[in-house]
Design a protein around this motif. Structure first.
Motif, short mmCIF file in Angstrom:
data_model
loop_
_atom_site.label_atom_id
_atom_site.label_comp_id
_atom_site.label_asym_id
_atom_site.label_seq_id
_atom_site.Cartn_x
_atom_site.Cartn_y
_atom_site.Cartn_z
N GLU A 38 0.83 -1.20 0.00
CA GLU A 38 0.00 0.00 0.00
C GLU A 38 0.87 1.26 0.00
OE1 GLU A 38 -2.77 -0.01 3.18
OE2 GLU A 38 -3.74 -1.89 2.57
N HIS A 39 0.34 2.30 -0.62
CA HIS A 39 1.04 3.58 -0.66
C HIS A 39 1.00 4.26 0.70
CE1 HIS A 39 0.64 4.12 -5.32
NE2 HIS A 39 1.53 3.21 -4.97
N ILE A 40 1.99 5.11 0.94
CA ILE A 40 2.00 5.93 2.14
C ILE A 40 1.11 7.15 1.91
CG2 ILE A 40 3.44 7.33 3.68
CD1 ILE A 40 5.81 5.60 2.89
N PRO A 41 0.21 7.47 2.82
CA PRO A 41 -0.62 8.68 2.64
C PRO A 41 0.27 9.91 2.47
CG PRO A 41 -1.44 7.34 4.45
CD PRO A 41 -0.14 6.74 4.05
N ASP A 42 -0.18 10.84 1.65
CA ASP A 42 0.62 12.03 1.35
C ASP A 42 0.97 12.82 2.62
OD1 ASP A 42 0.58 11.42 -1.32
OD2 ASP A 42 -1.16 12.68 -1.77
N TYR A 43 0.04 12.87 3.56
CA TYR A 43 0.28 13.65 4.77
C TYR A 43 1.38 13.03 5.65
CZ TYR A 43 -2.41 10.11 7.31
OH TYR A 43 -2.86 8.93 7.85
N ALA A 44 1.65 11.73 5.44
CA ALA A 44 2.60 11.04 6.31
C ALA A 44 3.99 10.90 5.72
CB ALA A 44 2.06 9.64 6.65
N LEU A 45 4.18 11.28 4.45
CA LEU A 45 5.47 11.06 3.79
C LEU A 45 6.61 11.78 4.52
CD1 LEU A 45 4.60 11.22 -0.02
CD2 LEU A 45 5.64 9.30 1.21
N ASN A 46 6.37 13.00 4.96
CA ASN A 46 7.42 13.75 5.64
C ASN A 46 7.46 13.50 7.15
OD1 ASN A 46 8.25 15.00 3.24
ND2 ASN A 46 6.69 16.60 3.45
N LYS A 47 6.41 12.87 7.68
CA LYS A 47 6.33 12.65 9.12
C LYS A 47 6.95 11.33 9.56
CE LYS A 47 2.10 15.37 9.82
NZ LYS A 47 0.70 15.34 10.31
N ILE A 48 6.98 10.35 8.65
CA ILE A 48 7.43 9.01 9.02
C ILE A 48 8.84 9.00 9.60
CG2 ILE A 48 8.05 6.75 8.05
CD1 ILE A 48 5.60 6.85 6.37
N PRO A 49 9.82 9.77 9.05
CA PRO A 49 11.16 9.73 9.66
C PRO A 49 11.23 10.38 11.04
CG PRO A 49 11.26 10.45 7.36
CD PRO A 49 9.83 10.48 7.77
N GLN A 50 10.14 11.02 11.48
CA GLN A 50 10.17 11.65 12.80
C GLN A 50 10.12 10.59 13.90
OE1 GLN A 50 6.96 14.46 12.97
NE2 GLN A 50 7.70 15.65 11.22
N ARG A 51 10.64 10.95 15.05
CA ARG A 51 10.70 10.01 16.17
C ARG A 51 9.30 9.64 16.64
NH1 ARG A 51 13.84 12.05 21.35
NH2 ARG A 51 15.34 12.52 19.70
N PHE A 52 9.08 8.34 16.86
CA PHE A 52 7.85 7.75 17.40
C PHE A 52 6.65 7.82 16.44
CE2 PHE A 52 9.93 9.27 21.45
CZ PHE A 52 10.41 8.03 21.80
N TYR A 53 6.87 8.28 15.21
CA TYR A 53 5.76 8.32 14.25
C TYR A 53 5.78 7.02 13.45
CZ TYR A 53 2.34 10.11 10.95
OH TYR A 53 1.20 10.28 10.20
N SER A 54 4.66 6.34 13.39
CA SER A 54 4.59 5.09 12.64
C SER A 54 3.18 4.89 12.11
CB SER A 54 4.98 3.89 13.53
OG SER A 54 4.05 3.72 14.58
N LEU A 55 3.09 4.09 11.06
CA LEU A 55 1.81 3.72 10.46
C LEU A 55 1.50 2.26 10.80
CD1 LEU A 55 2.20 5.34 6.92
CD2 LEU A 55 0.83 6.19 8.83
N PRO A 56 0.23 1.90 10.89
CA PRO A 56 -0.11 0.50 11.22
C PRO A 56 0.32 -0.46 10.12
CG PRO A 56 -2.08 1.75 10.59
CD PRO A 56 -0.96 2.74 10.72
N ARG A 57 0.83 -1.62 10.53
CA ARG A 57 1.19 -2.68 9.60
C ARG A 57 -0.07 -3.39 9.11
NH1 ARG A 57 5.45 0.24 11.15
NH2 ARG A 57 7.43 -0.84 10.93
N ALA A 58 0.16 -4.42 8.27
CA ALA A 58 -0.97 -5.19 7.75
C ALA A 58 -1.72 -5.90 8.86
CB ALA A 58 -0.48 -6.20 6.71
N ASN A 59 -1.01 -6.27 9.95
CA ASN A 59 -1.65 -6.94 11.07
C ASN A 59 -2.25 -5.97 12.08
OD1 ASN A 59 0.65 -5.89 12.23
ND2 ASN A 59 1.62 -7.88 12.63
N GLY A 60 -2.21 -4.67 11.78
CA GLY A 60 -2.79 -3.67 12.67
C GLY A 60 -1.85 -3.14 13.72
N ARG A 61 -0.68 -3.75 13.87
CA ARG A 61 0.26 -3.31 14.91
C ARG A 61 1.10 -2.15 14.41
NH1 ARG A 61 2.64 -9.17 17.00
NH2 ARG A 61 0.65 -10.02 17.78
N ARG A 62 1.61 -1.38 15.35
CA ARG A 62 2.50 -0.27 15.04
C ARG A 62 3.89 -0.57 15.59
NH1 ARG A 62 0.18 4.73 13.56
NH2 ARG A 62 -2.10 4.71 13.57
N SER A 63 4.89 -0.02 14.93
CA SER A 63 6.26 -0.20 15.40
C SER A 63 6.60 0.86 16.45
CB SER A 63 7.24 -0.09 14.22
OG SER A 63 7.26 1.25 13.74
#
Length: 322
Positions: free
Chosen positions: A258-283
């Motif tokens: 799946e694609h990364i939402p546009d709003y999250a592209l610049n936020k993902i490298p930030q500390r503690f920011y994560s998107l849910p995996r396919a199993n619903g868990r977050r890193s």
């Protein structure tokens, strides 16, 4: 007498030099007899400027040395805005370094306080696993043990990240073969890929060399691979590639998912920011932040972008010019 030179502006010397230079030029073209006096005044102003600059630089140096030794020092005051901004920049740099050191010391203390009870907790849980428990109790103990292990991993990542953020330069610099570390990372990741029925490959027409820390660069590639592994669709492919441009070297990792939402592209490298995996868990949200800090030390960038059938994470290195 020195106190009268305390707030003199650098502009005053240049104004005086400009006026004296014009007068000297006028006297030269008109063959005036007092041209020697004007030349002497020019030399006197230049000597005073050299003495004033040397004295000001010594005051700034003493201030910087006092701060480096953690001694109380009064900030030098200058009428000149350039020197005043230089003193403020040094003071701001010291504040930033103190802030970084405070964060690292805080994290070190926190990890020390948390590791001991977590280690004891894990030992107790492992003993419980060996005892006679019902199926539900075994599942509960296993779940608690996994969470405890994740907590230890998070503490270790926080400690490594705090140390990395407190560095302004690399401690180890060697010639690194980017293709070799990519192939090694791929081989070590094959078992996890097989468990998810993923195919992984490295493609490059030539070897790329870079001056950097081989351990940190290997960790950066590992983090990108495991991040791609988490988000890749089952039965798909993960691809590592290297590209060469006139000024940059690109090391990219592609995954199909799946694609990364546009709003999250610049936020993902930030500390503690994560998107849910396919199993619903977050890193933990520290993996790509760790990669971003590694790239900062290597004067490069981490870039995330959506591709036609997935996501690309790119390590962008500037070529050595020397």
């Amino acid at each position: 007498m020195l106190k009268y030179f305390k707030h003199i502006s650098l502009r005053l010397f240049f104004i005086l030099l400009g006026i004296l230079t014009l007068l000297t030029a006028w006297a030269w073209f008109n063959h005036q007899t007092y041209i020697r006096w004007l030349i002497g005044l020019n030399l006197l102003v230049l000597a005073t400027l050299a003495w004033w600059l040397a004295r000001s630089i010594n005051r700034i140096r003493d201030y910087a040395e006092a701060m480096a030794a953690n001694r109380i020092a009064q900030k030098p005051q200058f009428g000149d805005s350039y020197l005043y901004r230089l003193v403020n920049a040094i003071a701001h740099l010291r504040d930033e370094l103190n802030h970084r050191q405070h964060i690292e010391n805080y994290v070190l203390g926190l990890t020390h306080e948390l590791k001991t009870p977590l280690t004891a907790q894990q030992a107790a849980l492992e003993l419980l696993q060996d005892s006679e428990l019902s199926t539900e109790q075994q599942q509960l103990v296993s779940r608690i043990l996994r969470n405890s292990q994740k907590q230890q991993q998070l503490i270790t990542q926080l400690l490594e990240l705090a140390r990395l953020e407190n560095c302004d330069s690399l401690q180890t610099i060697q010639t690194v073969d980017l293709l070799a570390i990519s192939q090694q990372a791929t081989q070590d990741c094959e078992t996890n890929c097989q468990a998810k029925q993923l195919q992984i490959s490295v493609a490059s027409e030539q070897t790329y060399y870079l001056q950097g820390d081989p351990v940190l660069l290997r960790q950066a590639v590992d983090n990108l691979l495991y991040n791609a592994l988490d988000f890749a669709t089952a039965h798909s492919q993960i691809h590592i590639g290297l590209l060469d441009t006139p000024e940059k070297i690109h090391l990219y990792v592609d995954n199909q998912g799946e694609h990364i939402p546009d709003y999250a592209l610049n936020k993902i490298p930030q500390r503690f920011y994560s998107l849910p995996r396919a199993n619903g868990r977050r890193s933990s949200g520290l993996g790509l932040n760790f990669v971003s800090e590694i790239m900062r030390l290597h004067h490069g960038d981490l870039i995330l972008s959506n591709q036609q059938n997935g996501v690309r994470a790119t390590l962008l290195f500037t070529k050595n010019t020397d």
